[in-house]
Design a protein around this motif. Structure first.
Motif, PDB file in Angstrom:
ATOM      1  N   ALA A  14     -22.555  -1.117 -19.107  1.00 43.69           N
ATOM      2  CA  ALA A  14     -22.598   0.408 -18.622  1.00 43.69           C
ATOM      3  C   ALA A  14     -22.204   0.661 -17.400  1.00 43.69           C
ATOM      4  O   ALA A  14     -21.580   1.700 -16.934  1.00 43.69           O
ATOM      5  CB  ALA A  14     -23.613   1.123 -19.138  1.00 43.69           C
ATOM      6  N   ILE A  15     -22.875  -0.117 -16.481  1.00 47.56           N
ATOM      7  CA  ILE A  15     -22.742   0.009 -14.908  1.00 47.56           C
ATOM      8  C   ILE A  15     -21.488  -0.142 -14.631  1.00 47.56           C
ATOM      9  O   ILE A  15     -20.988   0.706 -13.677  1.00 47.56           O
ATOM     10  CB  ILE A  15     -23.924  -0.923 -14.374  1.00 47.56           C
ATOM     11  N   VAL A  16     -20.801  -1.141 -15.113  1.00 48.71           N
ATOM     12  CA  VAL A  16     -19.078  -1.526 -14.643  1.00 48.71           C
ATOM     13  C   VAL A  16     -18.465  -0.265 -15.213  1.00 48.71           C
ATOM     14  O   VAL A  16     -17.509   0.096 -14.465  1.00 48.71           O
ATOM     15  CB  VAL A  16     -18.866  -2.780 -15.389  1.00 48.71           C
ATOM     16  N   ARG A  17     -18.614   0.262 -16.326  1.00 53.44           N
ATOM     17  CA  ARG A  17     -17.776   1.287 -17.033  1.00 53.44           C
ATOM     18  C   ARG A  17     -17.931   2.625 -15.933  1.00 53.44           C
ATOM     19  O   ARG A  17     -17.199   3.472 -15.565  1.00 53.44           O
ATOM     20  CB  ARG A  17     -18.177   1.694 -18.264  1.00 53.44           C
ATOM     21  N   ALA A  18     -19.159   2.866 -15.573  1.00 56.64           N
ATOM     22  CA  ALA A  18     -19.664   4.119 -14.760  1.00 56.64           C
ATOM     23  C   ALA A  18     -18.940   3.794 -13.305  1.00 56.64           C
ATOM     24  O   ALA A  18     -18.363   4.657 -12.744  1.00 56.64           O
ATOM     25  CB  ALA A  18     -21.293   4.029 -14.317  1.00 56.64           C
ATOM     26  N   GLY A  19     -18.939   2.561 -12.630  1.00 53.34           N
ATOM     27  CA  GLY A  19     -18.083   2.254 -11.568  1.00 53.34           C
ATOM     28  C   GLY A  19     -16.772   2.724 -11.674  1.00 53.34           C
ATOM     29  O   GLY A  19     -15.984   3.331 -10.849  1.00 53.34           O
ATOM     30  N   PHE A  20     -16.009   2.125 -12.606  1.00 53.85           N
ATOM     31  CA  PHE A  20     -14.594   2.417 -12.924  1.00 53.85           C
ATOM     32  C   PHE A  20     -14.501   4.032 -13.027  1.00 53.85           C
ATOM     33  O   PHE A  20     -13.393   4.522 -12.806  1.00 53.85           O
ATOM     34  CB  PHE A  20     -14.153   1.413 -13.991  1.00 53.85           C
ATOM     35  N   ARG A  21     -15.182   4.456 -14.116  1.00 57.93           N
ATOM     36  CA  ARG A  21     -15.022   5.998 -14.236  1.00 57.93           C
ATOM     37  C   ARG A  21     -15.091   6.630 -13.005  1.00 57.93           C
ATOM     38  O   ARG A  21     -14.382   7.631 -12.607  1.00 57.93           O
ATOM     39  CB  ARG A  21     -16.159   6.535 -15.114  1.00 57.93           C
ATOM     40  N   MET A  22     -16.188   6.479 -12.186  1.00 55.17           N
ATOM     41  CA  MET A  22     -16.257   6.898 -10.801  1.00 55.17           C
ATOM     42  C   MET A  22     -14.952   6.943  -9.891  1.00 55.17           C
ATOM     43  O   MET A  22     -14.332   8.022  -9.429  1.00 55.17           O
ATOM     44  CB  MET A  22     -17.370   6.598 -10.127  1.00 55.17           C
ATOM     45  N   LEU A  23     -14.338   5.634  -9.892  1.00 61.50           N
ATOM     46  CA  LEU A  23     -13.119   5.134  -9.220  1.00 61.50           C
ATOM     47  C   LEU A  23     -11.973   6.251  -9.772  1.00 61.50           C
ATOM     48  O   LEU A  23     -11.534   6.666  -8.872  1.00 61.50           O
ATOM     49  CB  LEU A  23     -12.737   3.708  -9.351  1.00 61.50           C
ATOM     50  N   LEU A  24     -11.994   6.065 -11.133  1.00 60.47           N
ATOM     51  CA  LEU A  24     -10.738   6.849 -11.640  1.00 60.47           C
ATOM     52  C   LEU A  24     -10.842   8.392 -11.456  1.00 60.47           C
ATOM     53  O   LEU A  24      -9.798   9.188 -11.365  1.00 60.47           O
ATOM     54  CB  LEU A  24     -10.433   6.561 -13.101  1.00 60.47           C
ATOM     55  N   SER A  25     -12.231   8.808 -11.326  1.00 60.80           N
ATOM     56  CA  SER A  25     -12.345  10.565 -11.109  1.00 60.80           C
ATOM     57  C   SER A  25     -11.548  11.082  -9.895  1.00 60.80           C
ATOM     58  O   SER A  25     -11.431  12.089  -9.655  1.00 60.80           O
ATOM     59  CB  SER A  25     -13.751  10.595 -11.338  1.00 60.80           C
ATOM     60  N   THR A  26     -11.639  10.281  -8.883  1.00 52.67           N
ATOM     61  CA  THR A  26     -10.912  10.238  -7.820  1.00 52.67           C
ATOM     62  C   THR A  26      -9.209  10.644  -7.958  1.00 52.67           C
ATOM     63  O   THR A  26      -8.789  11.093  -6.739  1.00 52.67           O
ATOM     64  CB  THR A  26     -11.158   9.483  -6.717  1.00 52.67           C
ATOM     65  N   GLU A  27      -8.750  10.357  -8.816  1.00 48.45           N
ATOM     66  CA  GLU A  27      -7.425  10.241  -9.013  1.00 48.45           C
ATOM     67  C   GLU A  27      -6.993  11.414 -10.076  1.00 48.45           C
ATOM     68  O   GLU A  27      -7.372  11.440 -11.087  1.00 48.45           O
ATOM     69  CB  GLU A  27      -7.005   9.167  -9.405  1.00 48.45           C
ATOM     70  N   ASP A  28      -6.536  12.587  -9.642  1.00 45.94           N
ATOM     71  CA  ASP A  28      -6.298  13.707 -10.546  1.00 45.94           C
ATOM     72  C   ASP A  28      -5.300  13.369 -11.523  1.00 45.94           C
ATOM     73  O   ASP A  28      -5.288  13.994 -12.441  1.00 45.94           O
ATOM     74  CB  ASP A  28      -5.642  14.655  -9.550  1.00 45.94           C
ATOM     75  N   SER A  29      -4.403  12.371 -11.358  1.00 48.81           N
ATOM     76  CA  SER A  29      -3.477  12.156 -12.456  1.00 48.81           C
ATOM     77  C   SER A  29      -4.061  11.320 -13.650  1.00 48.81           C
ATOM     78  O   SER A  29      -3.251  11.168 -14.417  1.00 48.81           O
ATOM     79  CB  SER A  29      -2.177  11.479 -12.050  1.00 48.81           C
ATOM     80  N   ILE A  30      -5.445  11.124 -13.472  1.00 47.73           N
ATOM     81  CA  ILE A  30      -6.033  10.049 -14.611  1.00 47.73           C
ATOM     82  C   ILE A  30      -7.241  10.655 -15.145  1.00 47.73           C
ATOM     83  O   ILE A  30      -8.036  11.376 -14.403  1.00 47.73           O
ATOM     84  CB  ILE A  30      -6.293   8.653 -14.198  1.00 47.73           C
ATOM     85  N   ASP A  31      -7.480  10.717 -16.524  1.00 48.81           N
ATOM     86  CA  ASP A  31      -8.559  11.353 -17.128  1.00 48.81           C
ATOM     87  C   ASP A  31      -9.064  10.471 -18.276  1.00 48.81           C
ATOM     88  O   ASP A  31      -8.616  10.015 -19.068  1.00 48.81           O
ATOM     89  CB  ASP A  31      -7.966  12.647 -17.853  1.00 48.81           C
ATOM     90  N   VAL A  32     -10.318   9.940 -17.877  1.00 46.35           N
ATOM     91  CA  VAL A  32     -11.189   9.132 -18.794  1.00 46.35           C
ATOM     92  C   VAL A  32     -11.615   9.711 -19.823  1.00 46.35           C
ATOM     93  O   VAL A  32     -12.576  10.828 -19.766  1.00 46.35           O
ATOM     94  CB  VAL A  32     -12.206   8.474 -18.052  1.00 46.35           C
ATOM     95  N   VAL A  33     -11.133   9.801 -21.097  1.00 44.34           N
ATOM     96  CA  VAL A  33     -11.373  10.652 -22.135  1.00 44.34           C
ATOM     97  C   VAL A  33     -12.581   9.968 -23.247  1.00 44.34           C
ATOM     98  O   VAL A  33     -13.120  10.532 -24.059  1.00 44.34           O
ATOM     99  CB  VAL A  33     -10.256  10.954 -23.033  1.00 44.34           C
TER     100      VAL A  33
END
Length: 214
Positions: A14-33
């Motif tokens: 879960a911690i790894v997923r949270a880190g990647f989600r946070m990283l990808l949230s900085t990119e407007d062209s990507i949405d973690v659904v």
């Protein structure tokens, strides 16, 4: 405004997923659904969300990443899957691509590489982290063990990997949803091909070949 790339994250931590989600949230062209922690769950979420890119860890409980990739790609030949793993050996890269993944990057790669890989795969391109392409050119000739491991069938490789990690045939049977006798037969075939008689020898071969880490 361009529609964001829909992404599903699959990792059992879960911690790894949270880190990647946070990283990808900085990119407007990507949405973690959506997120999943097991391959079985990833398949259900894939059907529900039909993501543009599914980011798949390879080492997970249950059926594991490679089998999940195979099952999704067997059902949907257009699936776009990025293997994202701690493993940096070419055998894993080749196995993931053979299973149907469109790309492979290491978890040790720069954050920008993950974003670049997602964008490339969503656009219909393949993406292999440059270091792997270099290694495939520069690598020394494989030992006999590596060549034999490369020649194992997908199922044999799955069983070999789990045996080398210390799982019993009964546990492998449960995790891969295979009959115990089927797993035992795979184990016999693998030992025969590698010319060994014990699990300890399998572990040694997996270690010296770089398939698992000590």
């Amino acid at each position: 405004m361009k529609t964001p790339i829909k992404v599903i994250l699959v990792d059992d931590h879960a911690i790894v997923r949270a880190g990647f989600r946070m990283l990808l949230s900085t990119e407007d062209s990507i949405d973690v659904v959506a997120e999943a922690e097991r391959g079985e769950e990833a398949w259900q979420l894939y059907l529900k969300h039909r993501p543009d890119v599914l980011i798949m860890d390879l080492s997970m409980p249950g059926i594991g990443g490679l089998e999940t990739i195979r099952r999704i790609c067997n059902k949907d030949s257009d699936a776009k899957i990025l293997a994202f793993s701690v493993h940096d050996e070419m055998v894993y890269v080749n196995r993931a691509l053979d299973a149907g993944a469109k790309g492979y990057i290491s978890k040790n790669s720069a954050p920008s590489s993950l974003i670049e890989a997602i964008q490339a795969i969503a656009a219909g391109n393949d993406y292999i982290e440059p270091v792997f392409l270099k290694n495939s050119i520069d690598q020394i000739p494989e030992t006999d063990y590596k060549a034999i491991i490369e020649s194992l069938s997908p199922r044999e490789f799955d069983v070999f990997l789990l045996l080398a990690k210390g799982l019993t045939a009964h546990k492998i049977s449960e995790d891969l949803c295979l009959g115990y006798k089927t797993v035992a037969n795979y184990g016999t075939q693998i030992r025969s091909k590698l010319k060994v008689s014990s699990v300890a020898e399998l572990v040694h071969i997996a270690l010296v070949s770089g398939v698992i880490k000590s």
